[in-house]
Design a protein around this motif. Structure first.
Motif, PDB file in Angstrom:
ATOM      1  N   ALA A   1       0.385   1.878  -7.544  1.00  0.00           N
ATOM      2  CA  ALA A   1       0.486   0.574  -6.908  1.00  0.00           C
ATOM      3  C   ALA A   1       0.095  -0.477  -7.934  1.00  0.00           C
ATOM      4  O   ALA A   1      -0.760  -0.239  -8.787  1.00  0.00           O
ATOM      5  CB  ALA A   1      -0.445   0.504  -5.698  1.00  0.00           C
TER       6      ALA A   1
ATOM      7  N   GLY B   1      -3.591   0.272  -3.308  1.00  0.00           N
ATOM      8  CA  GLY B   1      -2.790  -0.939  -3.191  1.00  0.00           C
ATOM      9  C   GLY B   1      -2.983  -1.641  -1.867  1.00  0.00           C
ATOM     10  O   GLY B   1      -3.410  -1.040  -0.873  1.00  0.00           O
TER      11      GLY B   1
ATOM     12  N   SER C   1       0.826  -1.203   0.000  1.00  0.00           N
ATOM     13  CA  SER C   1       0.000   0.000   0.000  1.00  0.00           C
ATOM     14  C   SER C   1       0.863   1.257   0.000  1.00  0.00           C
ATOM     15  O   SER C   1       2.021   1.254   0.416  1.00  0.00           O
ATOM     16  CB  SER C   1      -0.914   0.017   1.231  1.00  0.00           C
ATOM     17  OG  SER C   1      -1.702  -1.138   1.298  1.00  0.00           O
TER      18      SER C   1
ATOM     19  N   LYS D   1       7.960   4.113  -6.524  1.00  0.00           N
ATOM     20  CA  LYS D   1       6.507   4.190  -6.624  1.00  0.00           C
ATOM     21  C   LYS D   1       6.048   5.620  -6.912  1.00  0.00           C
ATOM     22  O   LYS D   1       4.949   5.831  -7.424  1.00  0.00           O
ATOM     23  CB  LYS D   1       5.868   3.727  -5.304  1.00  0.00           C
ATOM     24  CG  LYS D   1       6.018   2.241  -4.987  1.00  0.00           C
ATOM     25  CD  LYS D   1       5.404   1.939  -3.623  1.00  0.00           C
ATOM     26  CE  LYS D   1       5.427   0.447  -3.323  1.00  0.00           C
ATOM     27  NZ  LYS D   1       4.431  -0.276  -4.123  1.00  0.00           N
TER      28      LYS D   1
END
Length: 259
Positions: free
Chosen positions: A65, A156, A29, A52
């Protein structure tokens, strides 16, 4: 002659959505939160090479994600779109809303196409404004829909649980250290009630800081900067102290997008 196997369009779309959601849920996440001076991105990421979070343009950040190769293709496409639009027209014409629309069209086309599998990604596109009222955060699920978010958003992993945690605790005007502390608490929160500890070296943190004098507002927070902020979060720092701690040290990594 055998009868061809038939699946109703509604069932086929439901199966594709379930496939994409399961793929996204397998990833770690990440959270995106507004704070007093901008927007902060926080996620658990043990890799220092595969990010990310990235910069798309001057005031626009990108978070994703899911499958890395799929959202990296989308990130590169977004950078190219932003560079071309800014060069052809004006830098102010590059907005998070326009970029979100482009991503929505791409994801929607892939999701509805029977020729390829849906992308297992969920995106967040954020733009920092001159004031907090001008901040924009858009969440884009796998099917290409656009959700206009305010305050905080999680994608995510166990995003639903984390979103509930953030909605109960996030408030406007938080300092950077306070927002970072809340984000780490949300990511550490477990369904069984026993929180786990996420060490600083496993955190990826970046901000869109409206107070930066540079045109580019995106910067990464790493190393000693991140450690100082995490320490300040425990001590309840002032806004000025948080901003000072967030200033990049010599040689700090600020490369976050294709320019």
């Amino acid at each position: 002659m055998t009868t061809p196997f038939y699946v109703s369009p509604a069932q086929a779309m439901q199966d594709r959505a379930e496939y994409a959601r399961k793929g996204i849920a397998r990833g770690r996440s990440l959270v995106v939160l507004q704070y007093a001076d901008g927007i902060v991105f926080v996620g658990e990421n043990p890799s220092r090479a595969l990010h990310k979070f990235s910069e798309i343009y001057d005031r626009i950040g990108f978070a994703a994600a899911g499958k890395y190769n799929e959202y990296e293709n989308l990130r590169i496409g977004g950078v190219r779109y932003a560079d071309l639009r800014g060069y052809t027209y004006d830098r102010d014409d590059v907005t998070a809303r326009g970029l979100a629309n482009v991503y929505a069209q791409t994801l929607g086309t892939i999701f509805s196409s029977q020729a390829e599998k849906p992308y297992e990604v969920e995106l967040v596109v954020a733009e920092v404004g001159a004031t907090a009222d001008g901040d924009q955060i858009y969440r884009l699920p796998h099917d290409g829909s656009i959700v206009d978010e305010h305050g905080s958003v999680a994608v995510g992993g166990n995003a639903e649980q984390i979103s509930t945690f953030l909605d109960q605790r996030h408030r406007d005007g938080m300092s950077l250290a306070e927002a970072l502390k809340l984000a780490v608490q949300a990511l550490s929160n477990q369904t069984n009630g026993n929180d786990r500890e996420i060490p600083a070296e496993r955190l990826e943190v970046a901000v869109l800081d409206r107070t930066r004098p540079q045109q580019r507002k995106f910067k990464r927070i790493v190393g000693s900067q991140l450690a100082r902020l995490l320490e300040q979060a425990s001590d309840g720092p002032s806004k000025d102290e948080s901003a000072e701690a967030a200033e990049p040290a010599d040689g700090a990594d600020e490369d976050a997008g294709e320019k």
